[in-house]
Enzyme design. Sequence first.
Site, PDB file in Angstrom:
ATOM      1  N   LYS A 188      -6.714  -1.118  -5.454  1.00  0.00           N
ATOM      2  CA  LYS A 188      -6.700  -1.737  -4.131  1.00  0.00           C
ATOM      3  C   LYS A 188      -8.094  -1.728  -3.533  1.00  0.00           C
ATOM      4  O   LYS A 188      -8.831  -0.756  -3.661  1.00  0.00           O
ATOM      5  CB  LYS A 188      -5.729  -0.994  -3.207  1.00  0.00           C
ATOM      6  CG  LYS A 188      -4.259  -1.249  -3.512  1.00  0.00           C
ATOM      7  CD  LYS A 188      -3.379  -0.610  -2.468  1.00  0.00           C
ATOM      8  CE  LYS A 188      -1.911  -0.956  -2.700  1.00  0.00           C
ATOM      9  NZ  LYS A 188      -1.032  -0.337  -1.683  1.00  0.00           N
ATOM     10  N   ARG A 259       5.406   5.145 -11.330  1.00  0.00           N
ATOM     11  CA  ARG A 259       4.123   5.709 -10.862  1.00  0.00           C
ATOM     12  C   ARG A 259       4.370   6.941  -9.996  1.00  0.00           C
ATOM     13  O   ARG A 259       3.654   7.947 -10.098  1.00  0.00           O
ATOM     14  CB  ARG A 259       3.377   4.619 -10.101  1.00  0.00           C
ATOM     15  CG  ARG A 259       2.064   5.028  -9.444  1.00  0.00           C
ATOM     16  CD  ARG A 259       1.376   3.772  -8.945  1.00  0.00           C
ATOM     17  NE  ARG A 259       0.596   3.960  -7.743  1.00  0.00           N
ATOM     18  CZ  ARG A 259      -0.696   4.274  -7.721  1.00  0.00           C
ATOM     19  NH1 ARG A 259      -1.335   4.500  -8.854  1.00  0.00           N
ATOM     20  NH2 ARG A 259      -1.347   4.379  -6.581  1.00  0.00           N
ATOM     21  N   TYR A 291       3.450  10.666  -1.784  1.00  0.00           N
ATOM     22  CA  TYR A 291       3.798  10.098  -3.075  1.00  0.00           C
ATOM     23  C   TYR A 291       4.515  11.094  -3.967  1.00  0.00           C
ATOM     24  O   TYR A 291       5.226  10.723  -4.876  1.00  0.00           O
ATOM     25  CB  TYR A 291       2.503   9.676  -3.771  1.00  0.00           C
ATOM     26  CG  TYR A 291       2.480   8.245  -4.216  1.00  0.00           C
ATOM     27  CD1 TYR A 291       2.231   7.235  -3.303  1.00  0.00           C
ATOM     28  CD2 TYR A 291       2.688   7.906  -5.534  1.00  0.00           C
ATOM     29  CE1 TYR A 291       2.182   5.918  -3.696  1.00  0.00           C
ATOM     30  CE2 TYR A 291       2.643   6.595  -5.941  1.00  0.00           C
ATOM     31  CZ  TYR A 291       2.388   5.598  -5.024  1.00  0.00           C
ATOM     32  OH  TYR A 291       2.352   4.298  -5.426  1.00  0.00           O
TER      33      TYR A 291
END
Length: 310
Positions: A188, A259, A291
């Site tokens: 990104k 992921r 995450y």
Amino acid sequence: MSGDKGFIAPALTDLLERWLTTDSALGRISENTRKAYQTDLLVFFAFLSQHMENVRGVEMLRDISVTDMRSFMAHERGRGIAARSLARELSAVKSFYRWFSERDDFDATAVMMTRAPKFHNKLPRPLAKDAAKAVLETAALQSTEPWVQARDVAVLTLLYGCGLRISEALSLTFADVPLSDKLYIKGKGDKERLVPVIPTAQDAVAQYLRLCPFPGEKEHALFRGVRGGALSPRQVQKTLADVRMQLGLPSSVTPHAMRHSFATHLLNAGGDLRAIQELLGHASLASTEAYTAVDTARLLEVYEKAHPRG
């Protein structure tokens, strides 16, 4: 109402393009962000063009009031726009006004003080280790074509074994193979990071290469669809949807969940939180914390090791 340019004065679309071009040239936004901003601003401009009937063009943007902004937010909620999406739209509008107000030297307080709607972040749900293994094994059964079987396993192994985003895996080209034990990935915001490649992922990609019927030049996409074009994210999503149905897994099992699982399993195995942040390409440690689905005790243990008390 949509972001149809038919509602919008050319001066506004020209101004929007100037902003997007400026920020893109300065490296402040990626191409995906650029497209999202463009869509969100066109929706905003279309609303104002109908809402502020007595003012047109660029002057309309300078004359905006707190009431106008409240009307926009109410209008979007009335269209059924979710809180998360509306917060993203408002963020795009504020980014644009930050640039525009500095350029034209006017007060944009009415826009900048508008509060985004509150929403709850949904924490990612990683797979258990045995479920992740089952996904990879079952992915090989989704096609009768051996090369397609190998392709699907290779892509999913890169997501789970290396923590790649689906867009990152599908952006690999023939210039990246054969895979070594490390891979430079542009993520990104065009931010580059170095990702270790485990032998299992190297072997999976090598097996795909041996069977793939479509040779390619260095700049060509590595992973191909059945007709020879670049493999689309939609096809990977469909394959994984079929896999989770066969295994009885929840709908939260997506390519991105592979992921998530990579990060969580690595942290649970004793990985350093900051090292995992680098592997994932996260700008902030807070993103990496969200995450990884670890319990509080495990997270405190990691922090204790990183910040021992004197």
